[in-house]
Design an enzyme around this catalytic site. Structure first.
Site, PDB file in Angstrom:
ATOM      1  CG  ASP A 107      18.077 -57.348  32.726  1.00  0.00           C
ATOM      2  OD1 ASP A 107      18.271 -56.696  33.827  1.00  0.00           O
ATOM      3  OD2 ASP A 107      19.157 -57.626  31.959  1.00  0.00           O
ATOM      4  CG  HIS A 272      16.250 -58.381  38.271  1.00  0.00           C
ATOM      5  ND1 HIS A 272      15.578 -57.227  37.470  1.00  0.00           N
ATOM      6  CD2 HIS A 272      17.107 -59.139  37.269  1.00  0.00           C
ATOM      7  CE1 HIS A 272      16.143 -57.353  36.277  1.00  0.00           C
ATOM      8  NE2 HIS A 272      17.063 -58.150  36.040  1.00  0.00           N
TER       9      HIS A 272
END
Length: 292
Positions: A107, A272
């Site tokens: 991320d 994620h």
């Protein structure tokens, strides 16, 4: 007591005049630096880091502006640019005795890792990016109703003031939303770790917003300059990614191929937060990268 990565030593390392990073270090052998994402701290790597530390020196910092690292006041677009944060990482590794190291990021940390790979190819031997697109490609890919998944990107791109006030008014609800919405296995982030993520984020709203604001401005400019000049990632690169193309209508692998000469791109079935949901698979992918 705050959760920690078992077996890791914690220290604060100066990387700039006004910035010391909180960093967890363990193991011996070829160095690997692991960079966390949003809305997390270095704890997101707790399983993968313990695995890799069996035969590598593993370095897990909190990025500037996050966790227990220093949070300098935003005095211009460069304070939280990925270029600045990448320099932090290179300086950190050198202060710990490593001029060359493998680098993996998730991320926000993957955006920093990507920039470090472009700016410091002499320092970064191998590069892994988990579940991101390069900043320039990310903004180009978001469009229409599908862009609603990135509402926070647009909120935190605004000039200083509004986003900070809105998020601070309900910080746990804001950051908790992403911890809930982006995970396929809620048990992957146990209550004690979740509480630590929320604590850290509550204390870092201005710097987190500044990080995102930079990604809507100066970070795009840096990517555009590199693309125009034909700069590419020269080291072996591994990208693990959810099937973003199905949701947003683009070929993520093709976008990455435009940046990397030696790329292995894999679409994975995890949420994620894949380093917490499937740490054995992520550690395996990193080990394969390190042997290329």
């Amino acid at each position: 007591m705050k959760p920690t990565i078992p077996g890791f030593d914690h220290q604060r390392v100066s990387v700039a005049e006004d910035v010391r990073l909180n960093v967890a270090v363990a193991g011996a052998g070829a160095p690997v630096v692991l960079l966390h994402g949003f809305p997390q701290t270095h704890l997101m790597w707790r399983h993968v880091a313990a695995d890799l530390a069996a035969d590598h020196t593993v370095i897990c910092p909190d990025l500037r502006g996050y966790g227990d690292s220093d949070k300098p006041r935003e005095d211009g677009p460069g304070t939280y640019s990925k270029r600045t944060m990448a320099q932090d990482v290179v300086t950190l590794a050198r202060r710990l005795g490593h001029d060359r190291f493998a680098l993996a990021g998730h991320d926000r940390g993957a955006l920093v890792a990507f920039r470090a790979g472009l700016d410091h190819p002499d320092a970064v031997s191998h590069l892994a990016c988990l579940d991101i697109l390069p900043t320039l490609d990310m903004w180009d890919a978001l469009h229409g109703r599908s862009a609603a998944v990135g509402f926070h990107l647009y909120l935190m791109a605004q000039p200083p003031g509004l986003a900070e006030r809105m998020i601070s008014a309900s910080a746990d609800a804001f950051f908790g939303h992403f911890l809930d919405a982006w995970v396929n296995r809620p048990d992957a982030i146990p209550p004690r770790v979740r509480a630590e993520y929320l604590r850290a984020c509550r204390a870092a709203v201005p710097s987190i917003v500044a990080d995102y604001r930079a990604s809507a401005g100066i970070d795009v400019e840096h990517d555009e300059t590199d693309r125009a000049a034909g700069h590419r990632l020269s080291m072996p690169v591994t990208v693990l990614q959810q099937d973003w193309g199905a949701a947003l209508g683009f070929d993520a692998g093709a976008l990455w191929e435009s940046w990397a000469d030696d790329l292995r791109h894999a679409t994975v079935p995890y949420g994620h937060f894949m380093a917490e949901e499937a740490p054995a698979d992520v550690a395996k992918a990193l080990r394969e990268l390190l042997h290329r």
